[in-house]
Design an enzyme around this catalytic site. Sequence first.
Site, PDB file in Angstrom:
ATOM      1  N   CYS A 162       0.750  -2.557   3.614  1.00 57.36           N
ATOM      2  CA  CYS A 162       1.491  -2.252   4.837  1.00 57.36           C
ATOM      3  C   CYS A 162       0.634  -1.457   5.815  1.00 57.36           C
ATOM      4  O   CYS A 162       0.542  -1.796   6.999  1.00 57.36           O
ATOM      5  CB  CYS A 162       2.763  -1.465   4.505  1.00 57.36           C
ATOM      6  SG  CYS A 162       4.069  -2.444   3.732  1.00 57.36           S
ATOM      7  N   ARG A 206      -2.155   1.947  -5.176  1.00 56.87           N
ATOM      8  CA  ARG A 206      -1.606   2.462  -6.437  1.00 56.87           C
ATOM      9  C   ARG A 206      -1.462   1.353  -7.470  1.00 56.87           C
ATOM     10  O   ARG A 206      -1.599   1.571  -8.674  1.00 56.87           O
ATOM     11  CB  ARG A 206      -0.250   3.115  -6.165  1.00 56.87           C
ATOM     12  CG  ARG A 206       0.460   3.637  -7.414  1.00 56.87           C
ATOM     13  CD  ARG A 206       1.811   4.247  -7.055  1.00 56.87           C
ATOM     14  NE  ARG A 206       2.700   3.294  -6.398  1.00 56.87           N
ATOM     15  CZ  ARG A 206       3.469   2.411  -7.050  1.00 56.87           C
ATOM     16  NH1 ARG A 206       3.416   2.325  -8.383  1.00 56.87           N
ATOM     17  NH2 ARG A 206       4.266   1.597  -6.388  1.00 56.87           N
ATOM     18  N   GLU A 224       7.153   3.926  11.837  1.00 62.83           N
ATOM     19  CA  GLU A 224       5.877   4.547  11.501  1.00 62.83           C
ATOM     20  C   GLU A 224       5.141   5.031  12.754  1.00 62.83           C
ATOM     21  O   GLU A 224       5.021   4.319  13.739  1.00 62.83           O
ATOM     22  CB  GLU A 224       4.991   3.576  10.725  1.00 62.83           C
ATOM     23  CG  GLU A 224       5.560   3.165   9.382  1.00 62.83           C
ATOM     24  CD  GLU A 224       5.694   4.322   8.396  1.00 62.83           C
ATOM     25  OE1 GLU A 224       5.111   5.396   8.650  1.00 62.83           O
ATOM     26  OE2 GLU A 224       6.389   4.147   7.375  1.00 62.83           O
ATOM     27  N   HIS A 269       8.982   0.459   8.285  1.00 64.04           N
ATOM     28  CA  HIS A 269       9.252   0.330   6.860  1.00 64.04           C
ATOM     29  C   HIS A 269      10.764   0.275   6.636  1.00 64.04           C
ATOM     30  O   HIS A 269      11.528   0.980   7.307  1.00 64.04           O
ATOM     31  CB  HIS A 269       8.674   1.519   6.084  1.00 64.04           C
ATOM     32  CG  HIS A 269       7.347   1.240   5.472  1.00 64.04           C
ATOM     33  ND1 HIS A 269       6.217   1.985   5.730  1.00 64.04           N
ATOM     34  CD2 HIS A 269       6.953   0.278   4.591  1.00 64.04           C
ATOM     35  CE1 HIS A 269       5.201   1.503   5.046  1.00 64.04           C
ATOM     36  NE2 HIS A 269       5.617   0.466   4.350  1.00 64.04           N
TER      37      HIS A 269
END
Length: 204
Positions: free
Chosen positions: A144, A91, A81, A166
């Site tokens: 995260c 979500r 990342e 990730h």
Amino acid sequence: MQTVLLTGFEPFDQDPVNPSWEAVRQLDGVQFAEDVQIVARRLPCAFATAPECLVQLISELRPAMVIATGLAPGRSEISLERVAININDARIPDNLGYQPIDTLVVADGPAAYFSTLPIKAMVKAVRESGVAASVSQTAGTFVCNQVFYRLQHLLAGSQVRSGFIHVPDQSLMALSSLVDGLRVAVSVAWNTPVDVREVGGQVS
């Protein structure tokens, strides 16, 4: 002995396992240089507790480098990342049932923080080891990203380099490959003071 703190997350969203922790735990205690050892710890998948747990671990262990990892469902590569953003927009609810929408990770914090790891050198080395990897431009807006942002915020201005990786789920990458890829990534992160300059961007 210097310490590299490597974290993974507990399972979430009804999954029985989280490959980030399953891989990281296999690297606990690995000594990849004469005086450098990996210490692996698991974080809760909850907005209210994950950052505080990470802060406590850093305070206790005083690591020379910190790399957090988490699961990115649907991705088929290890994703290094690039940037953490100052927003929570979940979500789904976390493991404590909390689902923040459009809240700040840190009030009055900057819009974003960049990884201080040599992410392109790490991607290059992981690929050369035979494991799929890429630079990612988004860590999402779930726990995260929150942990990534809080990590960079905490260590901003210090000599401790840090970032986030990730990982795919185990249907898209074997656990053994994931462990091997992370081992290479950590070693390169430790041994590369200046990142390589090569393409890592995306069109969309």
